[in-house]
Write an enzyme that holds these catalytic residues in place. Structure first.
Site, short mmCIF file in Angstrom:
data_model
loop_
_atom_site.label_atom_id
_atom_site.label_comp_id
_atom_site.label_asym_id
_atom_site.label_seq_id
_atom_site.Cartn_x
_atom_site.Cartn_y
_atom_site.Cartn_z
N GLU A 265 -9.73 -4.31 -7.77
CA GLU A 265 -8.99 -3.90 -6.80
C GLU A 265 -7.91 -5.22 -6.69
OE1 GLU A 265 -8.08 -5.02 -2.38
OE2 GLU A 265 -10.04 -3.98 -2.50
N CYS A 302 -6.03 -6.86 1.91
CA CYS A 302 -5.16 -6.15 0.79
C CYS A 302 -4.37 -4.87 1.11
CB CYS A 302 -6.24 -5.67 -0.27
SG CYS A 302 -7.76 -5.24 0.70
#
Length: 509
Positions: A265, A302
């Protein structure tokens, strides 16, 4: 619990022989005791070999034994007590409430995976019986199950010292799948990592599992992580971090004699699309809510909403005025590390110096270790002309893109890279326009949400925390929620096996 600065390999503490480093108090910049010694490539080889040795035993543990092990890890983390929170506060600069909540999330996802393991559905057992009378050829007996891929390398994340670190989602889902785990702890919070690592180690021993089921390694640089991904004994990788780091690991994994998957990620600016009627009716309120999400945790999520897309007009002006006023009052905040702080300041400076970007507001100033939030705006024409404006600025920096009409907004959406989240703010009158855009957004992001912001990722069987590249390396997967277990499984089909040779779950008519 004493923090020693040692590696955890084979069920014992081992002093590393490579470069030493110390944790740093994020708020003051002062070094924290003790010193941590980096692992050597020999340490990596030993941890990976022990994980491979443990794999045949651990992957065939009963579902109940594996579930109880995950619950034992959760209990051992709770038993650390306030020492864990205090150390994490020092190393990250994050407030107590945030870290206590993150500990709860870490424990909760371990228990959620324990429930998933007990249920057993992830094995996807399939039975297709033989038909010896079938013409023109007899049909074989076929049975299928998912089984663990092998030892997994997990990289601790800088921004979640608990939930995406030593015993975080990647570790929990890999252990749930039946995979031993070797963790490369993040150098930004080594003391926190060691405390949690010892809790996992304690649970391994209490559960009677092979000592190689879990290991924790430290490194002041990149050599340990690179060696771990290159090891023949490692069969998959879980990573949360920068695009540069993720793609570097992907390259190593792809060049191995036997390439392995890297579930990374990496990068997302999480666009927020404001529709005209929502802006006209609620522009001021949406502006305040946006700033609250933008500055949460100094923007170090994020899923931080870094991009606003909207059609120019009075409603957008109301949003901008509200957001500008709210952001100007936002207090300065401490970032996780000096490196992250420096990168944020550099990104903000580049936006401020861009000829087609206007700086709208800056939050309140702080000390040397603190940063201010920032808000900018540009036009759709400029955004489409300069791909650099799509680059993530990790922290509390937002960019508003003014579009002339719906067609131009659609062109901006089409130009975006893969994202973790896309948020829509709509009222009832906006539904037709939103409906027309949803098919495009489904291809853009792993999670599409309405009248909210992407910050706050629910750990749920229905959650997707992933998305097309560069949000992740594989947009078919998620790093949050029970579907994360499937990253570390592969299907095996058994044809015409006698009962005595079949794995226990497949021994039925």
């Amino acid at each position: 619990m004493t923090i020693s600065g040692d590696l955890l390999i084979g069920g014992v503490a081992v002093r590393g022989a490579a470069k030493e480093f110390k944790g740093v108090n994020a708020a003051t910049g002062a070094s924290l005791e003790p010193s941590f010694a980096s692992a050597t490539t020999d340490d990596v080889a030993k941890a990976a070999a022990l994980a491979w040795e443990a794999f045949p035993v651990y992957r065939e543990t009963s579902l109940e034994q594996r579930a109880a092990f995950l619950e034992a890890i959760a209990e051992a983390i709770i038993e650390i007590g306030d020492e864990l929170i205090v150390r994490a506060m020092e190393e990250t600069g994050l407030p107590r409430g945030r870290l206590e909540g993150e500990r709860g999330r870490t424990v909760g996802q371990l228990r959620l995976f324990a429930k998933e393991v007990r249920d057993g559905a992830f094995q996807e057992l399939r039975f297709d019986p033989a038909d010896p009378e079938r013409k023109p050829a007899p049909k074989p007996d076929l049975r299928l199950r998912n089984l663990a891929v092998g030892p997994v390398a997990v990289f601790g994340a800088s921004n979640f010292p608990l939930a995406f670190s030593v015993a975080g989602g990647d570790t929990a889902s890999a252990l749930a799948a039946g995979c031993p785990v070797v963790v490369k702890g993040h150098s930004a919070h080594p003391g926190t990592s060691e405390l949690v690592g010892k809790a996992v180690q304690k649970a391994v021993a209490a559960s009677g599992l092979p000592a190689g089921t879990f290991a924790l390694l430290f490194d002041a640089g990149f050599e340990v992580g690179q060696a771990l991904v290159a090891s023949d004994h490692i069969r998959a990788v879980g990573f949360t971090g920068s695009r540069r780091g993720g793609t570097a690991l992907m390259k190593i994994a792809s060049e191995r004699k036997q390439p392995i998957p890297v579930y990374a990620e990496m990068s997302s600016i999480n666009p927020v699309i404001l529709f005209p009627n929502a802006l006209e009716n609620r522009g001021e309120a949406i502006g305040k809510a946006f700033v609250s999400s933008l500055v949460l945790g100094a923007g170090q999520f994020c899923t931080n909403p870094g991009l606003i897309l909207a059609i120019d007009g009075d409603g957008l002006s109301s949003f901008v005025a509200s957001a500008t006023a709210a952001l100007a009052e936002a207090p300065a905040q401490t970032m996780l590390t000096g490196g992250i702080c420096e990168a944020y300041r550099k990104g903000v400076a580049q936006l401020a110096a861009h000829g087609d970007v206007k700086q709208l507001a800056t939050g309140k100033a702080g000390g040397a270790q603190e940063v201010s939030a920032n808000l900018f705006e540009t036009t759709a024409t400029a955004f489409l002309a300069h791909t650099s404006l799509q680059e993530e600025v990790f922290g509390a920096a937002g960019l508003i893109v003014r579009c002339r009409d719906a067609a131009e907004l659609a062109r901006v959406v089409d130009a975006l890279e893969g994202q973790l989240t896309v948020a829509l703010h709509i009222d009832d009158a906006d539904l037709p326009a939103a409906k027309a855009l949803v098919p495009t957004l489904e291809l853009l992001a792993g999670r599409v949400l309405v009248n909210g912001f992407g910050t706050g990722v629910e750990v749920s069987p229905a959650m997707v925390h992933g998305g097309p590249f560069p949000a992740t390396s594989d947009g078919r997967t998620t790093s949050v929620g029970t579907l994360a277990i499937y990253r570390f499984l592969r299907p095996v089909s058994y044809q015409d096996f006698p009962q005595e040779l079949l794995p226990a779950p497949l021994r039925k008519a």
